[in-house]
Design a protein around this motif. Structure first.
Motif, PDB file in Angstrom:
ATOM      1  N   GLU A  42       0.796  -1.221   0.000  1.00  0.00           N
ATOM      2  CA  GLU A  42       0.000   0.000   0.000  1.00  0.00           C
ATOM      3  C   GLU A  42       0.829   1.271   0.000  1.00  0.00           C
ATOM      4  N   HIS A  43       1.953   1.252   0.718  1.00  0.00           N
ATOM      5  CA  HIS A  43       2.679   2.488   0.959  1.00  0.00           C
ATOM      6  C   HIS A  43       4.073   2.470   0.335  1.00  0.00           C
ATOM      7  N   SER A  44       4.479   3.614  -0.181  1.00  0.00           N
ATOM      8  CA  SER A  44       5.844   3.779  -0.674  1.00  0.00           C
ATOM      9  C   SER A  44       6.459   5.016  -0.037  1.00  0.00           C
ATOM     10  N   VAL A  45       7.775   5.062  -0.042  1.00  0.00           N
ATOM     11  CA  VAL A  45       8.531   6.219   0.448  1.00  0.00           C
ATOM     12  C   VAL A  45       9.570   6.554  -0.613  1.00  0.00           C
ATOM     13  N   ASP A  46       9.898   7.838  -0.727  1.00  0.00           N
ATOM     14  CA  ASP A  46      10.758   8.275  -1.819  1.00  0.00           C
ATOM     15  C   ASP A  46      12.186   8.593  -1.412  1.00  0.00           C
ATOM     16  N   THR A  47      12.432   8.803  -0.120  1.00  0.00           N
ATOM     17  CA  THR A  47      13.765   9.206   0.328  1.00  0.00           C
ATOM     18  C   THR A  47      14.119   8.519   1.638  1.00  0.00           C
ATOM     19  N   PRO A  48      15.413   8.433   1.951  1.00  0.00           N
ATOM     20  CA  PRO A  48      15.812   7.920   3.264  1.00  0.00           C
ATOM     21  C   PRO A  48      15.247   8.759   4.400  1.00  0.00           C
ATOM     22  N   GLU A  49      15.095  10.056   4.161  1.00  0.00           N
ATOM     23  CA  GLU A  49      14.554  10.931   5.198  1.00  0.00           C
ATOM     24  C   GLU A  49      13.097  10.591   5.512  1.00  0.00           C
ATOM     25  N   GLN A  50      12.335  10.217   4.476  1.00  0.00           N
ATOM     26  CA  GLN A  50      10.953   9.799   4.722  1.00  0.00           C
ATOM     27  C   GLN A  50      10.910   8.504   5.531  1.00  0.00           C
ATOM     28  N   ILE A  51      11.811   7.596   5.224  1.00  0.00           N
ATOM     29  CA  ILE A  51      11.878   6.343   5.994  1.00  0.00           C
ATOM     30  C   ILE A  51      12.206   6.648   7.452  1.00  0.00           C
ATOM     31  N   ALA A  52      13.163   7.541   7.669  1.00  0.00           N
ATOM     32  CA  ALA A  52      13.519   7.927   9.031  1.00  0.00           C
ATOM     33  C   ALA A  52      12.318   8.545   9.743  1.00  0.00           C
ATOM     34  N   ALA A  53      11.542   9.360   9.029  1.00  0.00           N
ATOM     35  CA  ALA A  53      10.368   9.990   9.632  1.00  0.00           C
ATOM     36  C   ALA A  53       9.329   8.945  10.038  1.00  0.00           C
ATOM     37  N   VAL A  54       9.147   7.907   9.201  1.00  0.00           N
ATOM     38  CA  VAL A  54       8.226   6.828   9.549  1.00  0.00           C
ATOM     39  C   VAL A  54       8.710   6.106  10.810  1.00  0.00           C
ATOM     40  N   ALA A  55      10.015   5.851  10.886  1.00  0.00           N
ATOM     41  CA  ALA A  55      10.573   5.173  12.066  1.00  0.00           C
ATOM     42  C   ALA A  55      10.384   6.015  13.316  1.00  0.00           C
ATOM     43  N   VAL A  56      10.579   7.321  13.202  1.00  0.00           N
ATOM     44  CA  VAL A  56      10.381   8.217  14.344  1.00  0.00           C
ATOM     45  C   VAL A  56       8.921   8.186  14.798  1.00  0.00           C
ATOM     46  N   SER A  57       7.997   8.216  13.841  1.00  0.00           N
ATOM     47  CA  SER A  57       6.572   8.161  14.176  1.00  0.00           C
ATOM     48  C   SER A  57       6.216   6.838  14.845  1.00  0.00           C
ATOM     49  N   ARG A  58       6.767   5.747  14.323  1.00  0.00           N
ATOM     50  CA  ARG A  58       6.533   4.439  14.945  1.00  0.00           C
ATOM     51  C   ARG A  58       6.966   4.440  16.403  1.00  0.00           C
ATOM     52  N   ASP A  59       8.161   4.974  16.655  1.00  0.00           N
ATOM     53  CA  ASP A  59       8.683   5.004  18.020  1.00  0.00           C
ATOM     54  C   ASP A  59       7.842   5.895  18.920  1.00  0.00           C
ATOM     55  N   ALA A  60       7.394   7.036  18.385  1.00  0.00           N
ATOM     56  CA  ALA A  60       6.587   7.957  19.177  1.00  0.00           C
ATOM     57  C   ALA A  60       5.248   7.333  19.557  1.00  0.00           C
ATOM     58  N   LEU A  61       4.732   6.461  18.692  1.00  0.00           N
ATOM     59  CA  LEU A  61       3.471   5.779  18.971  1.00  0.00           C
ATOM     60  C   LEU A  61       3.648   4.570  19.885  1.00  0.00           C
ATOM     61  N   GLY A  62       4.890   4.199  20.153  1.00  0.00           N
ATOM     62  CA  GLY A  62       5.153   3.049  21.018  1.00  0.00           C
ATOM     63  C   GLY A  62       4.936   1.714  20.340  1.00  0.00           C
ATOM     64  N   ILE A  63       5.003   1.690  19.009  1.00  0.00           N
ATOM     65  CA  ILE A  63       4.846   0.432  18.264  1.00  0.00           C
ATOM     66  C   ILE A  63       6.166  -0.322  18.294  1.00  0.00           C
ATOM     67  N   SER A  64       6.115  -1.589  18.635  1.00  0.00           N
ATOM     68  CA  SER A  64       7.349  -2.339  18.889  1.00  0.00           C
ATOM     69  C   SER A  64       7.841  -3.132  17.684  1.00  0.00           C
ATOM     70  N   ALA A  65       7.121  -3.097  16.578  1.00  0.00           N
ATOM     71  CA  ALA A  65       7.492  -3.922  15.424  1.00  0.00           C
ATOM     72  C   ALA A  65       8.574  -3.256  14.591  1.00  0.00           C
TER      73      ALA A  65
END
Length: 314
Positions: free
Chosen positions: A198-221
């Protein structure tokens, strides 16, 4: 002490500098000698050339090492002593018996997270095997990644697996998957497995932003980044399809089952493609290492590496 982080890796983690974890099964069990050692050393050198600290993970005489030395990599790659393959469940056994071991995706992700490393580059992921509805044959990588919040860069799951069922399993385990500049899920040897994500990312910075959001939400996966090879570097899909069909028939005729299935099929495909699959394997790994380094740098720039004290100590 049964765990060790190298001085180089420990210093980089403490400084919140970019670090990329690398698995060892690619050179202990995945590639033929002496190519395996060259690929392992070249991967580390490529990261260092970009200012990224490599952290190759493996087990040496029972000690789980994060940041193996070149001598240790050479020792496991040459295979002069027995080297087993270790997933997470095998680590305490390897420690107690003083074994050498290459670490799988699951074990490498476990060690990386415990050490405080956010990014891990590999070749292809394990997943659900064909016929799993009756055999329940599923890689331990999947459950492990459901509870280890690292960023894992791969060229998809191995083409010999049931990719559709694997994607369903990733969804049921709540493991987020993004395609790097694509919504076509790659099939390791091929750029497009025929399945969409479903989802794509275009830059390493976008991937980093997704990882930061995951951590902020407390998702452990884990966050899985599917990084396809360029089309001109992939194995020709028709060639792969014929090789896989023949490989599965040969495995059935020989009564190959369980953990012996994957190495048998991969070896058959390599022979059937006259070594082309090996070259694609190496190209995919290099591609993933490059992207992993870029993601690690983007995460370091955001100063979002794991906080607190690492669980592993030197």
């Amino acid at each position: 002490m049964i765990t060790r982080i190298s001085d180089e890796v420990a210093a980089a983690i403490a400084a919140r500098a970019p670090v990329v974890a690398l698995e060892s099964t690619i050179f202990t069990h995945g590639l033929p000698r002496p190519r395996n050692l060259r690929v392992a050393i070249e991967a580390e050198a490529a990261l260092r050339a970009d200012g990224i600290t490599p952290a190759t993970v493996g087990v040496v005489r029972g000690q789980l090492v994060v940041g193996m030395s070149e001598d240790e990599i050479e020792r496991l790659a040459e295979g002069r002593e027995p080297v087993v393959k270790a997933s997470i469940r095998d680590l305490p056994i390897a420690a107690a018996k003083g074994l050498h071991a290459g670490t799988t995706v699951a074990a490498t992700a476990f060690a990386a997270h415990a050490a405080g490393i956010s990014v891990f580059s590999t070749g292809g992921l394990g997943g659900v095997h064909s016929g799993a509805e009756t055999t329940f044959d599923e890689s331990a990588d999947l459950r492990a990644l459901a509870s280890l919040p690292v960023v894992v860069v791969s060229a998809g799951v191995k083409s010999i697996l049931d990719i559709g069922l694997t994607l369903e399993r990733l969804e049921s385990l709540n493991i987020p998957v993004v395609g790097y500049r694509t919504t076509n899920y790659p099939g390791f040897f091929v750029s497009d497995s025929g399945f969409d994500i479903e989802h794509s990312v275009d830059t390493p910075e976008q991937i980093a932003a997704v990882a930061v959001s995951r951590d902020a939400l407390g998702i452990s996966a884990a966050l899985l980044v599917a990084n396809p090879l360029p089309v001109d570097e992939q194995l020709q899909p028709d060639l792969l399809a014929h090789a896989l069909t023949d490989a599965r028939r040969a495995a059935a005729a020989a009564g190959i089952t369980g953990k012996d299935t994957t190495p048998f099929l991969l070896d058959f495909v390599q022979q059937a493609t006259k070594g082309l699959s090996l070259e694609v394997n190496v190209a995919a790994y290099r591609n993933n290492v490059r992207l992993g380094g870029a993601i690690a740098r983007a995460l370091a720039d955001k100063r979002s590496g794991p906080g607190g004290r690492p669980l592993l100590h030197r």
